[in-house]
Every structure is written in structure tokens, then in C-alpha cells.
Write a protein that holds these residues in place. Structure first.
Motif, PDB file in Angstrom:
ATOM      1  N   LEU A 127       0.793  -1.226   0.000  1.00  0.00           N
ATOM      2  CA  LEU A 127       0.000   0.000   0.000  1.00  0.00           C
ATOM      3  C   LEU A 127       0.828   1.282   0.000  1.00  0.00           C
ATOM      4  N   PRO A 128       1.856   1.435   0.879  1.00  0.00           N
ATOM      5  CA  PRO A 128       2.616   2.701   0.867  1.00  0.00           C
ATOM      6  C   PRO A 128       3.236   3.023  -0.491  1.00  0.00           C
ATOM      7  N   ALA A 129       3.820   2.001  -1.141  1.00  0.00           N
ATOM      8  CA  ALA A 129       4.456   2.238  -2.445  1.00  0.00           C
ATOM      9  C   ALA A 129       3.412   2.529  -3.522  1.00  0.00           C
ATOM     10  N   ILE A 130       2.278   1.816  -3.486  1.00  0.00           N
ATOM     11  CA  ILE A 130       1.212   2.053  -4.461  1.00  0.00           C
ATOM     12  C   ILE A 130       0.679   3.472  -4.321  1.00  0.00           C
ATOM     13  N   LEU A 131       0.410   3.902  -3.089  1.00  0.00           N
ATOM     14  CA  LEU A 131      -0.112   5.247  -2.869  1.00  0.00           C
ATOM     15  C   LEU A 131       0.874   6.309  -3.341  1.00  0.00           C
ATOM     16  N   ARG A 132       2.158   6.119  -3.034  1.00  0.00           N
ATOM     17  CA  ARG A 132       3.155   7.113  -3.434  1.00  0.00           C
ATOM     18  C   ARG A 132       3.300   7.178  -4.948  1.00  0.00           C
TER      19      ARG A 132
ATOM     20  N   ASP B  70       1.090   9.606  -6.378  1.00  0.00           N
ATOM     21  CA  ASP B  70       1.340  10.957  -5.860  1.00  0.00           C
ATOM     22  C   ASP B  70       0.529  11.305  -4.613  1.00  0.00           C
ATOM     23  N   VAL B  71       0.161  10.305  -3.838  1.00  0.00           N
ATOM     24  CA  VAL B  71      -0.475  10.560  -2.551  1.00  0.00           C
ATOM     25  C   VAL B  71       0.584  11.112  -1.598  1.00  0.00           C
ATOM     26  N   SER B  72       0.242  12.114  -0.798  1.00  0.00           N
ATOM     27  CA  SER B  72       1.217  12.797   0.056  1.00  0.00           C
ATOM     28  C   SER B  72       1.744  11.875   1.150  1.00  0.00           C
ATOM     29  N   LEU B  73       2.964  12.200   1.630  1.00  0.00           N
ATOM     30  CA  LEU B  73       3.563  11.429   2.721  1.00  0.00           C
ATOM     31  C   LEU B  73       2.716  11.498   3.984  1.00  0.00           C
ATOM     32  N   THR B  74       2.052  12.634   4.201  1.00  0.00           N
ATOM     33  CA  THR B  74       1.206  12.779   5.388  1.00  0.00           C
ATOM     34  C   THR B  74       0.041  11.804   5.345  1.00  0.00           C
ATOM     35  N   VAL B  75      -0.620  11.703   4.188  1.00  0.00           N
ATOM     36  CA  VAL B  75      -1.736  10.760   4.041  1.00  0.00           C
ATOM     37  C   VAL B  75      -1.241   9.322   4.175  1.00  0.00           C
ATOM     38  N   ILE B  76      -0.075   9.036   3.595  1.00  0.00           N
ATOM     39  CA  ILE B  76       0.498   7.694   3.708  1.00  0.00           C
ATOM     40  C   ILE B  76       0.776   7.365   5.174  1.00  0.00           C
ATOM     41  N   GLY B  77       1.316   8.350   5.905  1.00  0.00           N
ATOM     42  CA  GLY B  77       1.579   8.140   7.325  1.00  0.00           C
ATOM     43  C   GLY B  77       0.316   7.849   8.100  1.00  0.00           C
TER      44      GLY B  77
ATOM     45  N   LEU C 202       8.402   3.465  14.194  1.00  0.00           N
ATOM     46  CA  LEU C 202       8.802   4.749  13.619  1.00  0.00           C
ATOM     47  C   LEU C 202       9.553   4.555  12.308  1.00  0.00           C
ATOM     48  N   GLY C 203      10.433   3.574  12.275  1.00  0.00           N
ATOM     49  CA  GLY C 203      11.320   3.426  11.132  1.00  0.00           C
ATOM     50  C   GLY C 203      10.705   2.804   9.906  1.00  0.00           C
ATOM     51  N   SER C 204       9.878   1.776  10.089  1.00  0.00           N
ATOM     52  CA  SER C 204       9.440   0.969   8.951  1.00  0.00           C
ATOM     53  C   SER C 204       8.507   1.691   7.995  1.00  0.00           C
ATOM     54  N   VAL C 205       7.684   2.604   8.486  1.00  0.00           N
ATOM     55  CA  VAL C 205       6.626   3.176   7.662  1.00  0.00           C
ATOM     56  C   VAL C 205       7.149   4.078   6.542  1.00  0.00           C
ATOM     57  N   MET C 206       8.341   4.649   6.696  1.00  0.00           N
ATOM     58  CA  MET C 206       8.853   5.600   5.709  1.00  0.00           C
ATOM     59  C   MET C 206       9.864   4.995   4.727  1.00  0.00           C
ATOM     60  N   VAL C 207      10.153   3.707   4.854  1.00  0.00           N
ATOM     61  CA  VAL C 207      11.180   3.105   3.989  1.00  0.00           C
ATOM     62  C   VAL C 207      10.775   3.164   2.519  1.00  0.00           C
ATOM     63  N   LYS C 208       9.612   2.645   2.204  1.00  0.00           N
ATOM     64  CA  LYS C 208       9.216   2.572   0.792  1.00  0.00           C
ATOM     65  C   LYS C 208       8.949   3.940   0.178  1.00  0.00           C
TER      66      LYS C 208
ATOM     67  N   LEU D  30       2.273   7.044  13.154  1.00  0.00           N
ATOM     68  CA  LEU D  30       1.239   7.916  12.601  1.00  0.00           C
ATOM     69  C   LEU D  30       1.778   9.298  12.239  1.00  0.00           C
ATOM     70  N   LEU D  31       2.709   9.778  13.026  1.00  0.00           N
ATOM     71  CA  LEU D  31       3.283  11.101  12.764  1.00  0.00           C
ATOM     72  C   LEU D  31       4.560  11.033  11.937  1.00  0.00           C
ATOM     73  N   ALA D  32       4.876   9.832  11.440  1.00  0.00           N
ATOM     74  CA  ALA D  32       6.121   9.654  10.691  1.00  0.00           C
ATOM     75  C   ALA D  32       6.199  10.581   9.481  1.00  0.00           C
ATOM     76  N   GLY D  33       5.100  10.656   8.727  1.00  0.00           N
ATOM     77  CA  GLY D  33       5.101  11.507   7.539  1.00  0.00           C
ATOM     78  C   GLY D  33       5.282  12.973   7.872  1.00  0.00           C
ATOM     79  N   VAL D  34       4.607  13.425   8.938  1.00  0.00           N
ATOM     80  CA  VAL D  34       4.704  14.826   9.348  1.00  0.00           C
ATOM     81  C   VAL D  34       6.134  15.155   9.778  1.00  0.00           C
ATOM     82  N   VAL D  35       6.720  14.280  10.614  1.00  0.00           N
ATOM     83  CA  VAL D  35       8.080  14.516  11.105  1.00  0.00           C
ATOM     84  C   VAL D  35       9.086  14.476   9.958  1.00  0.00           C
ATOM     85  N   THR D  36       8.902  13.528   9.036  1.00  0.00           N
ATOM     86  CA  THR D  36       9.817  13.410   7.903  1.00  0.00           C
ATOM     87  C   THR D  36       9.743  14.633   7.003  1.00  0.00           C
ATOM     88  N   ASP D  37       8.530  15.147   6.804  1.00  0.00           N
ATOM     89  CA  ASP D  37       8.386  16.374   6.016  1.00  0.00           C
ATOM     90  C   ASP D  37       9.131  17.540   6.662  1.00  0.00           C
TER      91      ASP D  37
END
Length: 410
Positions: free
Chosen positions: A30-35, A38-45, A238-244, A372-379
Motif C-alpha cells: 500500500l505505501p508504495a502504491i499510494l506514493r 502521488d499521494v502525500s507522505l502525510t496521508v500515507i503516514g 517509527l522506522g518501517s513506515v517511511m522506507v518505501k 502515525l506522525l512519521a510523515g509529518v516529522v519526515t516532512d
């Protein structure tokens, strides 16, 4: 005639493979498909909210323990219907138009399907975990958890990596119909399995819904173990959600992520799980949790190094990426087996499903919430500092394991 250990492990292997397949679609693909749409990192998070059934499944676990058909068996009464519903849902997903993911309404509709898939898989997991606890002795649990994690990861390979590859080079509809067919095949062993009858003491049968939990959490052993459950998976979550998403931004194609990242990563976790079964029995639960937790932190920090290289040179060695990903997954496999073996040790036989599920729900609530906040923090701070921060938190939160070890040696 009692089932041999190999027969019991084989049944558990197919059950967790069947569980890993739909879960892989959500957590891996799902994370890679959404990205890619062009789905935003925040929505993916925030898509991590779709895993709420995994975090809250303890709420209905006492009913899974209590209500069943004596003819079908205590666990089969729930496993078979849940896998049938998952097959039906995969057929519905196959009919979904993936181009609708380019708009908000399409994303929300797909999220509903993913939520239901998680709900069915989480309920199947309650019954499967109860069957595992009742089927395995203390000495068998490290091996049993190795097989369970290995089976689950094989499912992730199929539902995550293989599906990503097929969707990219083949066809969306046929890819998901193939997943549904594979899940049907994986349901055949438990369909043919004759589950042993488990006698339950009258005092345990008459426990109310609240008493099932109260009598468990009131034990001194659980009080000492509780903070390990709260903290151990936070760094990993924290780490796994932002890899893809990071790999997509680095320019990796979906088929590369599916085949070389998801598949190789899951194979590494599988190998880590099998080795973890042996090492956990040799080292003991405490030493295994501590050592394997440190290895997970090293893996997360390595992602930060990869990100630093990419930002400063504009490129990254794909083989290095695959190697770091494999190491991090290998460490995760080791740590998961040690953790689940200790979780099983806390369970009461008459309430195996409820006790096991309550513990893994605590793991899911705190580990999943962290992401859940991974996308926000990464941004805000970028991939490099995000992964270094995750590694630091992972090490810091091993302190409750140290305190639990002191309690064991008291």
C-alpha cells in the motif's frame, strides 16, 4: 491420536502465511502504491490508522475465546469464516479501479477496503494465536514462533513484494484475483485439520468479560512485563513506515521495491525468525530481547546513512540499499521471535486468545501510533535525521527490558 510437533508446526505455518498475505497488501504494498499515485507522505503516514483492528482486537478476543462450535473446534470456528471473508474482499479489491487512487474519494474508498481486510485478518489472528499457545509447550515455543514469523513473512512476500511486482508488470485485477486464489489454497489445511478438544475449568468459563482482563493484568508477572510491551516496538514502528516512500523518492521503481526490497527483506526476516527460534532458546528471553533490539537500532541508523548519501551525492548504490534493508529485516525477525516467545509465556491456557491478543494489541497500539506522525516529522526534518532519531529512540526504549530482566533475577 495426538498431532506430532511437525504436524502442529505445519498447520501454524499455513495459518500465519494466510494471515501475512492480506496484511502484506496493507503494510508492504500500500505505501508504495499510494506514493506512485502521488499521494502525500502525510496521508500515507495516517494510513496507519487502518491498522486499528490490530490494535483494538483485544476488545473482542474474549468472545473469540468463549464462543465456538464444538463440532468445528474452538479456533477453527473463527479461522475458517475469517479467511472466507478475506477471499471475498480480495475479489472486490480486484474489481477496484486503481486510477481512482489519483483522487481523494478513490483513496478513501480503497482505505475502507483495507480496513475491512485488516479487521478479518486481525480476528483470524486471535484464533490462530490461541491455537498456537494451546498447541505448544514452553520448550517448543521459540521454534513455534520462529515458524509463525517465517510463515507470516512468506505471506508478506506474496501479498507485499510479489503483488507489487505483478501490479507493475502484469495487471491489477488478475494480480488480486491470484491473491484470492492463493488464500483459498492456504485455507485447505485448516479445513481438513481435526482440532483437539480443550477442556476448560468451570471457574474460568464463568469469568465475566471484565474479569478475563482484570485477573490477567493483576498478576505480578504482567506488571513487570507491561512496560516492555509499551516500548519495545516503538522504534521499529517509527522506522518501517517511511522506507518505501523514501525509496520511491530516490527513484526506485515499484517492481524494484517489490522484488528486491519487499521480497528480499521478507526473506531476511524469515531467516532471522528461524535463527531467532534457536538463539532465543539458547540465550533466554531477556538476553535475546536486549541483543536483538540493539541490532534493530543499527538497521534504522543505516537507513539514515543511505539518506545522507543520497542527499549529498544525488545517487545511492542499489545493492547497498538492498543490503541495509535485508539487515534491518533480519534483525526484526530475530527480535520478533524473542518478543512473541516471551508474550506466550505470560498466557493462561484457558484464555490464550485473550491474553496473547491483549499483549500484542498493546504492542500494536504504541508501536503503530508512533508511526502515525512519521510523515509529518519526515516532512519537517527529512529522511536522514528522521532515521537517526528513530535509531536513538529504539536504543533508549530498551531500558524497560533491562528492568524486566532485573525482576526476573530478583
Amino acid at each position: 491420536m495426538p498431532h506430532t510437533l511437525n504436524q502442529r508446526l505445519a498447520i501454524l505455518l499455513t495459518l500465519y502465511l494466510a494471515q501475512g498475505l492480506p496484511t502484506g497488501i496493507f503494510s508492504q504494498a500500500l505505501p508504495a502504491i499510494l506514493r506512485s499515485y502521488d499521494v502525500s507522505l502525510t496521508v500515507i503516514g495516517f494510513s496507519g490508522l487502518l491498522a486499528i483492528p490490530w490494535a483494538l482486537k483485544f476488545l473482542w478476543s474474549p468472545y473469540v475465546d468463549k464462543y465456538h462450535s464444538t463440532q468445528m473446534g474452538r479456533s477453527r470456528s473463527w479461522i475458517l469464516p475469517m479467511q472466507a471473508l478475506s477471499v471475498s474482499l480480495l475479489v472486490v479489491i480486484a474489481l477496484f479501479n486503481p486510477y481512482d487512487l489519483a483522487n481523494t474519494q478513490g483513496v478513501y474508498s480503497f482505505f475502507v477496503l483495507m480496513f475491512l481486510l485488516n479487521l478479518f485478518a486481525a480476528t483470524q489472528d486471535i484464533a490462530s494465536d490461541a491455537l498456537a499457545v494451546r498447541s505448544l509447550s514452553y520448550e517448543e515455543r521459540s521454534f513455534g514462533n520462529g515458524v509463525q514469523v517465517a510463515g507470516y513473512r512468506l505471506g508478506l512476500i506474496v501479498g507485499g513484494g510479489l503483488l507489487l511486482y505483478l501490479v507493475d508488470v502484469w495487471d491489477w485485477r488478475l494480480s488480486f484475483l491470484l491473491m484470492a486464489f492463493l488464500l483459498v489454497l492456504l485455507s485447505l489445511p485448516i479445513l481438513l485439520y481435526r482440532e483437539p478438544v480443550v477442556e476448560v475449568s468451570p471457574s474460568e468459563v464463568n469469568l465475566s468479560y471484565q474479569q478475563v482482563f482484570r485477573t490477567f493484568i493483576a498478576t505480578p508477572a504482567f506488571k513487570a512485563w507491561f512496560w516492555v510491551l509499551v516500548t519495545y516496538k516503538i522504534g521499529d514502528g517509527l522506522g518501517s513506515v517511511m522506507v518505501k516512500p523514501m525509496l520511491v523518492d530516490m527513484g526506485f521503481k515499484l517492481q524494484q521495491i517489490g522484488l528486491f526490497v519487499s521480497v528480499l527483506g521478507s526473506v531476511a526476516t524469515l531467516l532471522g525468525a528461524l535463527l531467532g527460534g534457536v538463539l532465543t532458546r539458547t540465550l533466554g528471553r531477556y538476553q535475546a530481547l536486549l541483543m536483538f533490539g540493539l541490532l534493530q537500532a543499527v538497521g534504522l541508523a543505516s537507513y539514515g546513512v543511505l539518506s545522507w548519501q543520497w542527499h549529498h551525492t544525488g545517487q545511492v548504490n542499489p545493492m547497498l540499499v538492498y543490503g541495509v534493508n535485508a539487515f534491518e529485516h533480519f534483525a526484526s525477525g530475530l527480535a520478533t521471535v524473542a518478543l512473541l516467545s516471551a508474550v506466550m509465556d505470560q498466557c493462561r491456557r484457558d484464555h490464550a486468545g485473550s491474553d496473547f491478543t491483549l499483549q500484542v494489541s498493546i504492542l500494536a497500539i504504541f508501536g503503530g501510533s508512533a508511526g502515525l506522525l512519521a510523515g509529518v516529522v519526515t516532512d519537517l526534518i527529512g529522511y536522514t535525521y528522521y532515521y537517526l532519531l528513530s535509531a536513538f529512540i529504539c536504543v533508549l526504549l530498551l531500558w524497560p527490558v533491562v528492568l524486566w530482566g532485573r525482576w526476573l533475577r530478583r
